[in-house]
Design a protein around this motif. Structure first.
Motif, PDB file in Angstrom:
ATOM      1  N   ARG A 112      28.586   0.385   7.847  1.00  0.00           N
ATOM      2  CA  ARG A 112      27.215   0.894   7.822  1.00  0.00           C
ATOM      3  C   ARG A 112      26.854   1.548   6.501  1.00  0.00           C
ATOM      4  NH1 ARG A 112      27.335   4.491  13.126  1.00  0.00           N
ATOM      5  NH2 ARG A 112      25.286   5.103  12.318  1.00  0.00           N
ATOM      6  N   GLY A 113      27.851   1.886   5.678  1.00  0.00           N
ATOM      7  CA  GLY A 113      27.557   2.506   4.401  1.00  0.00           C
ATOM      8  C   GLY A 113      28.448   3.691   4.123  1.00  0.00           C
ATOM      9  N   ARG A 186      29.316  -6.160   6.214  1.00  0.00           N
ATOM     10  CA  ARG A 186      28.666  -5.129   5.415  1.00  0.00           C
ATOM     11  C   ARG A 186      27.157  -5.300   5.539  1.00  0.00           C
ATOM     12  NH1 ARG A 186      32.181  -4.443  -0.165  1.00  0.00           N
ATOM     13  NH2 ARG A 186      33.774  -3.117   0.782  1.00  0.00           N
ATOM     14  N   PRO A 189      21.794  -3.942   2.246  1.00  0.00           N
ATOM     15  CA  PRO A 189      21.410  -2.620   1.738  1.00  0.00           C
ATOM     16  C   PRO A 189      20.059  -2.118   2.226  1.00  0.00           C
ATOM     17  CG  PRO A 189      22.375  -3.934  -0.016  1.00  0.00           C
ATOM     18  CD  PRO A 189      22.210  -4.850   1.159  1.00  0.00           C
ATOM     19  N   ARG A 201      24.637   2.080   0.498  1.00  0.00           N
ATOM     20  CA  ARG A 201      25.506   0.911   0.685  1.00  0.00           C
ATOM     21  C   ARG A 201      25.838   0.297  -0.671  1.00  0.00           C
ATOM     22  NH1 ARG A 201      21.498  -0.911   5.515  1.00  0.00           N
ATOM     23  NH2 ARG A 201      22.245   0.605   7.053  1.00  0.00           N
ATOM     24  N   TRP A 203      27.712  -1.760  -2.026  1.00  0.00           N
ATOM     25  CA  TRP A 203      28.668  -2.842  -1.859  1.00  0.00           C
ATOM     26  C   TRP A 203      29.056  -3.436  -3.212  1.00  0.00           C
ATOM     27  CZ3 TRP A 203      29.547  -0.967   2.315  1.00  0.00           C
ATOM     28  CH2 TRP A 203      28.662  -0.885   3.383  1.00  0.00           C
TER      29      TRP A 203
END
Length: 248
Positions: A112-113, A186, A189, A201, A203
């Motif tokens: 989730r972040g 993931r 965002p 987020r 990533w």
């Protein structure tokens, strides 16, 4: 003395040739890696641009890494996982991974972040709840099997959220009592989850791995070292000859 000088000359030549061969091999290897990385990046970018697939379809793929996936289900707010040692804008924290049970009965970890750790490491952060069914889109991420950790420690008993140094899907699934998908999703965002505010987020984009240009730069560096070794040898030989030439 002539024999000693000849042995030194042969030894210098052998060492120089060894250095040159090693440097040239490393240069060629880096050049090949640049080509392989270019192909890999193109493949991953094409996957990331593809239309989202279902979780079942992603599980059937040989290499689902970075593939967009859309799932619908409910998050298990009681049993989240905190992936330790994640930084965001220079602040220590965790990645928050929450198990999701899909409408088809499958289980997958949803990343989730990022959550900040706080001043007291012994105190785990509060996990924001997401109640009710959710539909979310994200990208498959499977961590490297060679993820480095200071030490492998068993998962703590009866602790939720579960703080881990690396994501072991089989071990976490065993602790949850379910069969987890062998990867995480993931979340995109810009996608909210329920009424909770979206977490940062950050990533890792596929383009942030070592670029082909970096490999090419390393190849040129190794080639430069090979040329430098040859030049140094030739200079040393020239100076040696001048030193041993009889004065006119």
């Amino acid at each position: 003395m002539p024999n000693r000088n000849a042995r030194r000359s042969l030894l210098g030549l052998a060492l120089t040739l060894l250095v040159i061969v090693v440097c040239l091999n490393l240069a060629w290897w880096q050049w090949q890696r640049a080509g392989e990385k270019r192909e890999w990046l193109a493949d991953q970018a094409a996957k990331a641009r593809a239309a989202p697939v279902s979780l079942e379809r992603a599980l059937d793929l040989d290499d689902p890494q970075h593939r967009p996936v859309q799932v619908r289900g409910e998050l298990d707010n009681r049993r989240s996982v905190l992936l330790d040692n994640r930084t965001y804008q220079g602040v220590a924290g965790y990645f928050l991974l929450t198990p999701l049970r899909t409408d088809q009965g499958r289980w997958v970890l949803i990343n989730r972040g990022w959550l900040p750790r706080g001043a007291d490491r012994a105190r785990l952060p509060e996990v924001p709840r997401v109640d009710g069914p959710v539909t979310l889109t994200g990208n498959v991420y499977r961590p490297s099997a060679q993820t480095f950790v200071l030490k492998d420690t068993p998962l703590p008993e009866n602790q939720w959220p579960l703080r881990v140094q690396k994501v072991d899907f089989a071990a976490i699934g065993h602790r949850l009592g379910v069969e987890l998908a062998p990867f995480e999703i993931r979340v995109a965002p810009d996608q909210p989850l329920g009424d909770a505010a979206a977490l940062p987020r950050p990533w890792q984009d596929v383009t942030t791995v070592m670029s082909p240009q970096r490999h090419q730069a390393y190849a040129l560096q190794w080639l430069g070292l090979a040329v430098a070794a040859l030049i140094m040898y030739l200079i040393a030989r020239l100076r040696g000859r001048r030193r041993h030439q009889p004065d006119a």
